[in-house]
Motif scaffolding. Structure first.
Motif, PDB file in Angstrom:
ATOM      1  N   UNK A   9      41.011  65.334 192.955  1.00 46.36           N
ATOM      2  CA  UNK A   9      40.084  64.338 193.531  1.00 46.36           C
ATOM      3  C   UNK A   9      38.688  64.940 193.665  1.00 46.36           C
ATOM      4  N   UNK A  10      37.982  65.133 192.554  1.00 42.71           N
ATOM      5  CA  UNK A  10      36.652  65.747 192.631  1.00 42.71           C
ATOM      6  C   UNK A  10      35.612  64.787 193.197  1.00 42.71           C
ATOM      7  N   UNK A  11      34.649  65.346 193.908  1.00 41.69           N
ATOM      8  CA  UNK A  11      33.518  64.557 194.381  1.00 41.69           C
ATOM      9  C   UNK A  11      32.635  64.186 193.203  1.00 41.69           C
ATOM     10  N   UNK A  12      32.364  65.175 192.342  1.00 40.07           N
ATOM     11  CA  UNK A  12      31.596  64.944 191.129  1.00 40.07           C
ATOM     12  C   UNK A  12      32.413  65.429 189.940  1.00 40.07           C
ATOM     13  N   UNK A  13      32.356  64.691 188.844  1.00 36.64           N
ATOM     14  CA  UNK A  13      33.058  65.112 187.643  1.00 36.64           C
ATOM     15  C   UNK A  13      32.532  66.439 187.134  1.00 36.64           C
ATOM     16  N   UNK A  14      33.407  67.217 186.524  1.00 34.07           N
ATOM     17  CA  UNK A  14      33.024  68.545 186.032  1.00 34.07           C
ATOM     18  C   UNK A  14      32.326  68.411 184.692  1.00 34.07           C
ATOM     19  N   UNK A  15      31.002  68.564 184.714  1.00 35.78           N
ATOM     20  CA  UNK A  15      30.207  68.470 183.488  1.00 35.78           C
ATOM     21  C   UNK A  15      29.686  69.841 183.065  1.00 35.78           C
ATOM     22  N   UNK A  16      30.214  70.888 183.674  1.00 34.10           N
ATOM     23  CA  UNK A  16      29.771  72.238 183.381  1.00 34.10           C
ATOM     24  C   UNK A  16      30.976  73.091 183.011  1.00 34.10           C
ATOM     25  N   UNK A  17      30.723  74.284 182.538  1.00 34.98           N
ATOM     26  CA  UNK A  17      31.823  75.186 182.168  1.00 34.98           C
ATOM     27  C   UNK A  17      32.366  75.816 183.440  1.00 34.98           C
ATOM     28  N   UNK A  18      33.402  75.225 183.963  1.00 34.63           N
ATOM     29  CA  UNK A  18      33.915  75.619 185.267  1.00 34.63           C
ATOM     30  C   UNK A  18      34.366  77.077 185.295  1.00 34.63           C
ATOM     31  N   UNK A  19      34.987  77.546 184.209  1.00 34.44           N
ATOM     32  CA  UNK A  19      35.440  78.935 184.155  1.00 34.44           C
ATOM     33  C   UNK A  19      34.289  79.920 184.182  1.00 34.44           C
ATOM     34  N   UNK A  20      33.276  79.668 183.354  1.00 34.90           N
ATOM     35  CA  UNK A  20      32.115  80.561 183.303  1.00 34.90           C
ATOM     36  C   UNK A  20      31.373  80.551 184.643  1.00 34.90           C
ATOM     37  N   UNK A  21      31.261  79.382 185.224  1.00 38.93           N
ATOM     38  CA  UNK A  21      30.618  79.258 186.530  1.00 38.93           C
ATOM     39  C   UNK A  21      31.385  80.058 187.578  1.00 38.93           C
ATOM     40  N   UNK A  22      32.705  79.972 187.535  1.00 35.67           N
ATOM     41  CA  UNK A  22      33.536  80.680 188.507  1.00 35.67           C
ATOM     42  C   UNK A  22      33.415  82.187 188.352  1.00 35.67           C
ATOM     43  N   UNK A  23      33.319  82.661 187.129  1.00 39.66           N
ATOM     44  CA  UNK A  23      33.224  84.108 186.911  1.00 39.66           C
ATOM     45  C   UNK A  23      31.991  84.689 187.593  1.00 39.66           C
ATOM     46  N   UNK A  24      30.871  83.978 187.498  1.00 39.28           N
ATOM     47  CA  UNK A  24      29.651  84.442 188.162  1.00 39.28           C
ATOM     48  C   UNK A  24      29.870  84.512 189.668  1.00 39.28           C
ATOM     49  N   UNK A  25      30.438  83.459 190.227  1.00 34.64           N
ATOM     50  CA  UNK A  25      30.638  83.422 191.678  1.00 34.64           C
ATOM     51  C   UNK A  25      31.707  84.400 192.147  1.00 34.64           C
ATOM     52  N   UNK A  26      32.717  84.630 191.316  1.00 37.05           N
ATOM     53  CA  UNK A  26      33.750  85.606 191.678  1.00 37.05           C
ATOM     54  C   UNK A  26      33.151  87.009 191.711  1.00 37.05           C
ATOM     55  N   UNK A  27      32.204  87.285 190.826  1.00 37.08           N
ATOM     56  CA  UNK A  27      31.528  88.588 190.863  1.00 37.08           C
ATOM     57  C   UNK A  27      30.908  88.822 192.241  1.00 37.08           C
ATOM     58  N   UNK A  28      30.227  87.812 192.758  1.00 41.51           N
ATOM     59  CA  UNK A  28      29.587  87.964 194.066  1.00 41.51           C
ATOM     60  C   UNK A  28      30.612  87.934 195.200  1.00 41.51           C
ATOM     61  N   UNK A  29      31.745  87.307 194.978  1.00 35.68           N
ATOM     62  CA  UNK A  29      32.831  87.397 195.953  1.00 35.68           C
ATOM     63  C   UNK A  29      33.319  88.837 196.053  1.00 35.68           C
ATOM     64  N   UNK A  30      33.442  89.488 194.898  1.00 37.92           N
ATOM     65  CA  UNK A  30      33.891  90.887 194.875  1.00 37.92           C
ATOM     66  C   UNK A  30      32.876  91.790 195.571  1.00 37.92           C
ATOM     67  N   UNK A  31      31.589  91.571 195.310  1.00 38.61           N
ATOM     68  CA  UNK A  31      30.584  92.422 195.976  1.00 38.61           C
ATOM     69  C   UNK A  31      30.610  92.198 197.483  1.00 38.61           C
ATOM     70  N   UNK A  32      30.871  90.961 197.902  1.00 39.64           N
ATOM     71  CA  UNK A  32      30.986  90.685 199.338  1.00 39.64           C
ATOM     72  C   UNK A  32      32.160  91.434 199.944  1.00 39.64           C
ATOM     73  N   UNK A  33      33.281  91.433 199.234  1.00 39.40           N
ATOM     74  CA  UNK A  33      34.463  92.159 199.707  1.00 39.40           C
ATOM     75  C   UNK A  33      34.170  93.650 199.817  1.00 39.40           C
ATOM     76  N   UNK A  34      33.491  94.193 198.807  1.00 37.95           N
ATOM     77  CA  UNK A  34      33.168  95.625 198.800  1.00 37.95           C
ATOM     78  C   UNK A  34      32.280  95.977 199.997  1.00 37.95           C
ATOM     79  N   UNK A  35      31.257  95.164 200.235  1.00 39.87           N
ATOM     80  CA  UNK A  35      30.358  95.420 201.376  1.00 39.87           C
ATOM     81  C   UNK A  35      31.133  95.345 202.689  1.00 39.87           C
TER      82      UNK A  35
END
Length: 270
Positions: free
Chosen positions: A34-60
């Motif tokens: 049930x998305x609020x907005x349809x996925x018109x972007x590369x969801x996997x590539x977008x997630x990889x960028x954000x997961x990188x910053x999730x990892x840096x947050x965990x490290x800090x």
């Protein structure tokens, strides 16, 4: 309630990791249904960028975790903090008061300061520059901002006088609620409004991610909505009018790659 507190006082690192990963997986699946907005972007590539910053947050957070431990131990040993200055109360009531205060200082106040102190805002831009807000956006923070947020969390622990179990409980709730209110999910409007009287609902937080003022400077809360309502920073917008991102950084080359995001705070404003 005591057994609940005992569990969080000694919660294994594996369980904390499971809460983080499980939340992302759960809300990622929900977004697909049930998305609020349809996925018109590369969801996997977008997630990889954000997961990188999730990892840096965990490290800090992992690298500085001993400071939270010391802050909590000091407050408990010296009976310091709001929880020690209030009259005796049941454990469950103390937990609610403590969680509210931790959320006020470590989330709401930290967020407001990050919007109004220019060097901190430049770090916070990394989070706001996401033009496709979903559950992975929750932990999209520049490493410098992760340090700032950790500092406010340590301050919150001392001011509150929170024992370690309460700190870990707050962090678990913070992770899951942040993933929830960033998730690209569509709740019935009436349900979302009802939730927003207690917690930060998805529609409520999405207003904060609208690309232009005054909406960007509103709805700063993370878990509880009371602070925005109390301090006059609560705002609404029709979900159909939402445009994500930040009006000064709408060029995809600025916000869709890790190197660009890491250097974003240090580049001159266009």
């Amino acid at each position: 309630m005591q057994s609940f507190a005992d569990y969080f006082a000694t919660i294994p690192s594996a369980h904390r990791a499971l809460i983080l990963a499980g939340g992302i997986a759960c809300f990622w699946a929900w977004e697909s249904v049930t998305p609020l907005f349809g996925t018109t972007y590369r969801k996997g590539a977008h997630a990889l960028v954000n997961v990188f910053f999730t990892v840096t947050t965990i490290v800090v957070n992992f690298g500085l975790a001993f400071l939270l431990l010391r802050a909590s131990e000091w407050a408990v040993a010296h009976d310091f903090g709001v929880l020690y200055w209030l009259p005796p109360r049941p454990l469950w009531l103390g937990a609610i008061v403590g969680l509210l205060l931790l959320d006020l200082v470590s989330a709401w106040l930290a967020h407001v300061v990050s919007h109004h102190v220019r060097p901190l805002w430049k770090l916070h831009l990394v989070h706001h520059s996401d033009t496709h807000v979903d559950t992975t956006t929750a932990n999209r923070h520049h490493p410098g901002e992760s340090v700032v947020r950790f500092t406010f969390t340590a301050l919150a622990v001392v001011v509150t006088g929170a024992p370690l179990w309460m700190v870990f409980l707050y962090q678990a709730l913070s992770v899951v609620l942040s993933q929830f209110n960033h998730a690209n999910i569509r709740l019935p409007a009436a349900l979302d409004r009802a939730l927003s009287w207690v917690i930060v609902s998805p529609d409520m937080h999405k207003v904060h991610h609208h690309y232009a003022l005054p909406h960007t400077d509103s709805n700063f809360g993370n878990i509880f909505s009371i602070w925005d309502r109390l301090f006059g920073t609560f705002r609404t917008i029709d979900r159909r009018e939402l445009v994500y991102g930040i009006d000064t950084h709408l060029d995809p080359r600025e916000h869709e790659s890790i190197p660009a995001l890491l250097t974003m705070p240090f580049r001159p404003r266009p």
